[in-house]
Design an enzyme around this catalytic site. Structure first.
Site, PDB file in Angstrom:
ATOM      1  N   HIS A  19       0.842  -1.200   0.000  1.00 56.52           N
ATOM      2  CA  HIS A  19       0.000   0.000   0.000  1.00 56.52           C
ATOM      3  C   HIS A  19       0.875   1.247   0.000  1.00 56.52           C
ATOM      4  CE1 HIS A  19       0.919   0.495   4.224  1.00 56.52           C
ATOM      5  NE2 HIS A  19       0.434  -0.707   4.510  1.00 56.52           N
ATOM      6  N   LYS A  51      -4.850   7.638  10.489  1.00 56.61           N
ATOM      7  CA  LYS A  51      -4.086   6.699   9.679  1.00 56.61           C
ATOM      8  C   LYS A  51      -4.998   6.220   8.565  1.00 56.61           C
ATOM      9  CE  LYS A  51      -0.786   3.394  10.381  1.00 56.61           C
ATOM     10  NZ  LYS A  51      -0.209   2.210  10.995  1.00 56.61           N
ATOM     11  N   HIS A  78      -2.726  -2.569  16.874  1.00 58.29           N
ATOM     12  CA  HIS A  78      -3.790  -3.287  16.152  1.00 58.29           C
ATOM     13  C   HIS A  78      -5.143  -3.255  16.847  1.00 58.29           C
ATOM     14  CE1 HIS A  78      -0.040  -5.148  14.519  1.00 58.29           C
ATOM     15  NE2 HIS A  78      -0.685  -4.838  13.424  1.00 58.29           N
ATOM     16  N   CYS A 135       1.392  -8.346  15.658  1.00 62.93           N
ATOM     17  CA  CYS A 135       2.743  -7.775  15.772  1.00 62.93           C
ATOM     18  C   CYS A 135       3.793  -8.874  15.807  1.00 62.93           C
ATOM     19  CB  CYS A 135       2.912  -6.985  17.067  1.00 62.93           C
ATOM     20  SG  CYS A 135       1.998  -5.453  17.166  1.00 62.93           S
ATOM     21  N   LYS A 158      -9.700   2.576   4.485  1.00 63.83           N
ATOM     22  CA  LYS A 158     -10.565   2.509   3.299  1.00 63.83           C
ATOM     23  C   LYS A 158     -11.957   3.031   3.595  1.00 63.83           C
ATOM     24  CE  LYS A 158      -8.981  -0.397  -0.350  1.00 63.83           C
ATOM     25  NZ  LYS A 158      -8.264  -1.638  -0.361  1.00 63.83           N
ATOM     26  N   HIS A 203       4.141   1.490   2.129  1.00 66.60           N
ATOM     27  CA  HIS A 203       5.328   0.796   1.602  1.00 66.60           C
ATOM     28  C   HIS A 203       5.975   1.622   0.492  1.00 66.60           C
ATOM     29  CE1 HIS A 203       2.594  -2.640   2.876  1.00 66.60           C
ATOM     30  NE2 HIS A 203       3.639  -2.785   3.672  1.00 66.60           N
ATOM     31  N   CYS A 221      -3.706  -4.461  21.907  1.00 67.43           N
ATOM     32  CA  CYS A 221      -2.482  -4.007  21.241  1.00 67.43           C
ATOM     33  C   CYS A 221      -2.638  -2.537  20.880  1.00 67.43           C
ATOM     34  CB  CYS A 221      -2.248  -4.835  19.972  1.00 67.43           C
ATOM     35  SG  CYS A 221      -0.962  -4.129  18.925  1.00 67.43           S
ATOM     36  N   CYS A 266       0.778 -10.061  21.038  1.00 67.78           N
ATOM     37  CA  CYS A 266      -0.084  -9.694  19.900  1.00 67.78           C
ATOM     38  C   CYS A 266       0.330 -10.534  18.703  1.00 67.78           C
ATOM     39  CB  CYS A 266       0.039  -8.214  19.540  1.00 67.78           C
ATOM     40  SG  CYS A 266      -0.841  -7.825  18.002  1.00 67.78           S
TER      41      CYS A 266
HETATM   42 ZN   LIG Z   1      -0.265  -5.662  17.433  1.00 64.25          ZN
END
Ligand SMILES: [Zn+2]
Length: 506
Positions: free
Chosen positions: A13, A297, A142, A124, A300, A16, A139, A121
């Site tokens: 995405h 962040k 996440h 992670c 979509k 990156h 987390c 997690c």
């Molecule tokens: Zn995590």
């Protein structure tokens, strides 16, 4: 020069693309300076998140890794990344280096058996310290519930490196940049390091531990070693003298470029691991921020995701590269949107650089049949450009990719102002204006050449077209001194940044 290796549990995405583009700008800039550059990127393919994602799809982890590694590999040329090698952590040569380096860490006395219990997690692939767990046992990255894991592991004695890491940070204040990230890493170290698991017992998708095959290496240690292992089997880049040992030649890495979420692994675990293995430490870790959509962040569901592939298809990769490094001060978090993208494309790339190129070349064609007059350069412009390549290089050395771009862009604007000030079209009408017109046109085209060379790391395809129209293919930084490389003749140039680019995908 390295990017992090990208995790193959999901597709590439914008984040990156951003990291790779920034690394590519640095790699190209250093090639311009005549430095020997090896630019590495690749994929991180082991660990629980990949195994879980594969099982959810009913396929083997290797199959998922193969599929997604191809997508990351395909991303590089799309964004004009000039990486010299693409490493995959499932490469058997990489796995062999992981086994040998981590065996050496054990032989050196930094590995022991123990039991780990803590909050974990799975996304992670990491245990969380009590201090970094969000409310509801979640987390912080996440937002999923953590699981309590208890596992017999081999441990890496991170705590043994407490003092040496503190000393490293006090001796090398440019080890991590920007400063906020240096401080963050140092305060993590000062808060007291605890030993960390080096292996996983319950997992099979990883590099098996040579002294205990019921274990695989913890994915982070496997992944970090890519920076080193790649040099043991990558072919030498074109232009390198054929000398087999790239490790001897290129290690330690000059720059690891990372995003801030993986700071601790790179700025704390990684140097400690290298110390434990008696391998030289990298020189710099550069940390960039997040790209945000409306302050969030990217997501979509917000419906305004800047899709890198759609942008590239319609406006070209250069426009995306320019926008990301221009819009968000490198190192900080910053918002991106399709609206601000289109604004910058039109007002800066098309109106400022695009126009400067077309009017400069246009006037030379109109008034001098494309031949650049052999005239003294205007001392006013010489002054405005003096020391520019050195300043740009210093900014890039300090991880200030956006400030460096701004230095260059101020000269693009200066040249446009210069056109307005000197009004060549008026000089062309004056009976005794020929000498002055010669000087203005020569100065202008040399200025255009200088900014084209300096912009090449940021927008390589467009500047190569521009430089070709100026009859020059050399992009070495020395040529960015005003007048260092005389342009003698110009050729017609199709619009660099058309106002109505290819119609977008629906
Ligand atoms: Zn995590």
């Amino acid at each position: 020069m390295t990017t992090p290796i990208y995790y193959v549990n999901a597709a590439p995405h914008l984040g990156h693309a951003y990291t790779t583009i920034a690394a590519d700008v640095m790699a190209r800039h250093h090639r311009q300076r005549g430095d020997e550059v090896f630019f590495l990127t690749g994929t991180d393919e082991h660990g629980e998140p990949v195994a879980d994602a594969a099982h959810a799809l009913g396929i083997e982890p290797q199959q998922l890794a193969d599929q997604n590694a191809q997508r990351f590999k395909a991303l590089a040329p799309e964004i004009e990344a000039s990486n010299d090698f693409f490493i995959r952590t499932t490469d058997p040569q990489h796995e062999a280096v992981v086994r040998s380096v981590l065996s050496r860490v054990r032989e050196n006395g930094y590995v022991y058996e123990g039991t780990y219990e803590g909050w974990y997690c799975p996304r992670c692939a990491d245990f969380k310290a009590e201090s970094e767990i969000d409310e509801g046992n979640r987390c912080p990255i996440h937002h999923i519930e953590l699981t309590r894991e208890r596992e017999d592991n081999y441990f890496f004695a991170l705590s043994a490196f407490q003092e040496r890491l503190e000393r490293l940070y006090s001796q090398r204040d440019d080890f991590v940049a920007p400063r906020t990230r240096y401080n963050e890493a140092l305060s993590f170290i000062r808060s007291g390091l605890r030993d960390v698991p080096l292996t996983r017992h319950k997992l099979t998708w990883g590099v098996s531990v040579p002294w205990d095959p019921e274990h695989v290496f913890y994915v982070w240690f496997d992944a970090l070693l890519n920076y080193y292992s790649a040099l043991s089997y990558a072919p030498a880049p074109a232009g390198f003298a054929p000398d087999g040992d790239l490790i001897k030649r290129l290690w330690p890495a000059s720059y690891h470029l990372i995003a801030k979420d993986i700071l601790r692994f790179h700025a704390v675990y990684w140097p400690a691991l290298l110390m434990a293995a008696e391998i030289e430490l990298p020189e710099h870790i550069f940390v960039h921020g997040y790209l945000l959509m409306d302050g969030e962040k990217m997501s979509k569901s917000l419906g305004n995701v800047l899709d890198p592939f759609a942008v590239i298809e319609r406006f070209g990769a250069d426009a995306l590269r320019f926008y990301l490094l221009r819009e968000v001060p490198f190192g900080q978090d910053g918002s991106v949107s399709t609206t601000s993208f289109e604004l910058r494309y039109e007002s800066e790339l098309a109106n400022e650089l695009g126009n400067l190129a077309s009017r400069t070349i246009g006037m030379l064609m109109r008034y001098r049949d494309g031949a650049v007059p052999d005239a003294e350069l205007d001392p006013v412009l010489e002054l405005d450009f003096a020391g520019l390549p050195q300043r740009v290089a210093a900014q890039i050395d300090a991880a200030e990719l956006t400030l460096a771009l701004d230095e260059i862009w101020q000269r693009v604007r200066r040249l446009n102002r210069y056109v307005e000030e000197r009004a060549p079209w008026r000089l062309a009408r004056e009976t005794d204006g020929a000498d002055q017109l010669d000087a203005v046109l020569a100065s202008l085209v040399q200025g255009l050449h200088a900014v084209a060379v300096l912009l090449w790391p940021y927008i390589p395809a467009s500047t190569e077209r521009l430089l070709a129209a100026l009859g020059s293919e050399d992009v070495s930084l020395a040529g960015a001194e005003l007048g260092a490389r005389r342009v003698e003749h110009v050729r017609e140039l199709e619009s660099l940044f058309p106002k109505e680019p290819a119609a977008g995908p629906a």
